[in-house]
Design an enzyme around this catalytic site. Sequence first.
Site, PDB file in Angstrom:
ATOM      1  N   SER A 169       0.983  -1.548  -0.333  1.00 23.23           N
ATOM      2  CA  SER A 169      -0.351  -0.441   0.362  1.00 23.23           C
ATOM      3  C   SER A 169       0.815   1.261   0.182  1.00 23.23           C
ATOM      4  O   SER A 169       0.726   2.301  -0.008  1.00 23.23           O
ATOM      5  CB  SER A 169      -0.875   0.150   0.981  1.00 23.23           C
ATOM      6  OG  SER A 169      -1.336  -1.708   1.273  1.00 23.23           O
TER       7      SER A 169
ATOM      8  N   HIS B 187      -0.426  -2.462  -7.619  1.00 26.32           N
ATOM      9  CA  HIS B 187      -1.591  -2.461  -6.468  1.00 26.32           C
ATOM     10  C   HIS B 187      -3.379  -1.936  -6.312  1.00 26.32           C
ATOM     11  O   HIS B 187      -3.622  -1.260  -7.226  1.00 26.32           O
ATOM     12  CB  HIS B 187      -0.925  -0.317  -6.007  1.00 26.32           C
ATOM     13  CG  HIS B 187      -2.306  -0.425  -4.592  1.00 26.32           C
ATOM     14  ND1 HIS B 187      -2.171   1.248  -4.014  1.00 26.32           N
ATOM     15  CD2 HIS B 187      -2.504  -0.667  -3.348  1.00 26.32           C
ATOM     16  CE1 HIS B 187      -2.471   1.237  -2.529  1.00 26.32           C
ATOM     17  NE2 HIS B 187      -2.907  -0.112  -2.483  1.00 26.32           N
TER      18      HIS B 187
ATOM     19  N   GLU C  25      -2.957   0.190  -9.175  1.00 24.86           N
ATOM     20  CA  GLU C  25      -1.627   1.232  -9.360  1.00 24.86           C
ATOM     21  C   GLU C  25      -0.521   0.448  -9.392  1.00 24.86           C
ATOM     22  O   GLU C  25      -0.144  -0.420  -9.559  1.00 24.86           O
ATOM     23  CB  GLU C  25      -1.663   2.742  -8.881  1.00 24.86           C
ATOM     24  CG  GLU C  25      -2.785   3.561  -7.900  1.00 24.86           C
ATOM     25  CD  GLU C  25      -2.051   4.066  -6.923  1.00 24.86           C
ATOM     26  OE1 GLU C  25      -2.264   4.556  -6.733  1.00 24.86           O
ATOM     27  OE2 GLU C  25      -1.859   3.180  -5.626  1.00 24.86           O
TER      28      GLU C  25
END
Length: 275
Positions: A111, A132, A144
């Site tokens: 994260s 992500h 992401e």
Amino acid sequence: MGAGQMGTGIAQVAAQSGFTVHLNDVSPSLIEKALGAIRGNLDRAVEKGRLSAEAREAAAARIEPAPDLATAGGADLVVEAIVENVEAKKGLFARLDAACGPHTLLATNTSSISITELAASTKRPDRFVGMHFFNPVPVMKLVEIIRGIATSQETVETAKSVALKMEKTPVEVQDSPGFAGNRMLLPMINEAFYCLMEGVASAEDIDTVMKLGMNHPMGPLALADLIGLDTCLSILEVLNAGFGDPKYRPCPLLRKMVKAGYLGRKTGRGVYTYQ
Ligand SMILES: NC(=O)c1ccc[n+]([C@@H]2O[C@H](COP(=O)([O-])OP(=O)(O)OC[C@H]3O[C@@H](n4cnc5c(N)ncnc54)[C@H](O)[C@@H]3O)[C@@H](O)[C@H]2O)c1
């Protein structure tokens, strides 16, 4: 790697998208638990008419338990989703690097931890990338794709194509603390904890403000419970250390709840309690 809430979701969506998946965790019982959860999710999708019974069987048949890390040796892509702890991830990636063939791409679902730093624990930083996913993985469309300092264009393109095959929308992000999503999200969640700690409003009312006032589908405190309060705290620590700006200082109430083991939905108690 890692059959917690994120690893379970990633494995499920990958299998539904036609990939063969080998699911690993620290113990066979955790893998079995994750496989049971995936089976339950697929059953519910069939009941709701969102998935055919044939597609369910095909997806379930594509996921195999892999208690031995050596199984990763034959993989084209390894997606790591273990605990948000830099030393645990570095240790795992060093072992994966040794176990995997030269063509294997290594991806992390971290994260907030630096992709460049994690890649440096391997001898293949060019074939290392951030992927992500967002929680819950079967529902959330965004991935992401994070480029470390040495990540090759080919690796970025492959990660994007995997995300597209999983019917996600990839966005390319540079390796910066919290990337783009959590850099914006976590300060909001942290501020919600400060409001709660200072008695500005009740938890329910703080969440109602953001739901009805800002049209968020979920309030920030309920979202923190979904993400996991320990994960929220880890991300804030990374933002705080990475930017050295006190605006990212984790709220003392969030710290206290994590110390108490109130980690959110996964432990049955966070800001709210769950059956
Ligand atoms: N929870 C979220 O909303 C969210 C969203 C995006 C990304 N992430 C990231 O995904 C990762 C996993 O988060 P989560 O919420 O699924 O956590 P989780 O606590 O639900 O699951 C982590 C799993 O990793 C396993 N594990 C720990 N060390 C391991 C090792 N060495 N090898 C194999 N398995 C190991 C644990 O047994 C556990 O099952 C973290 O990096 C987190 O920051 C979380």
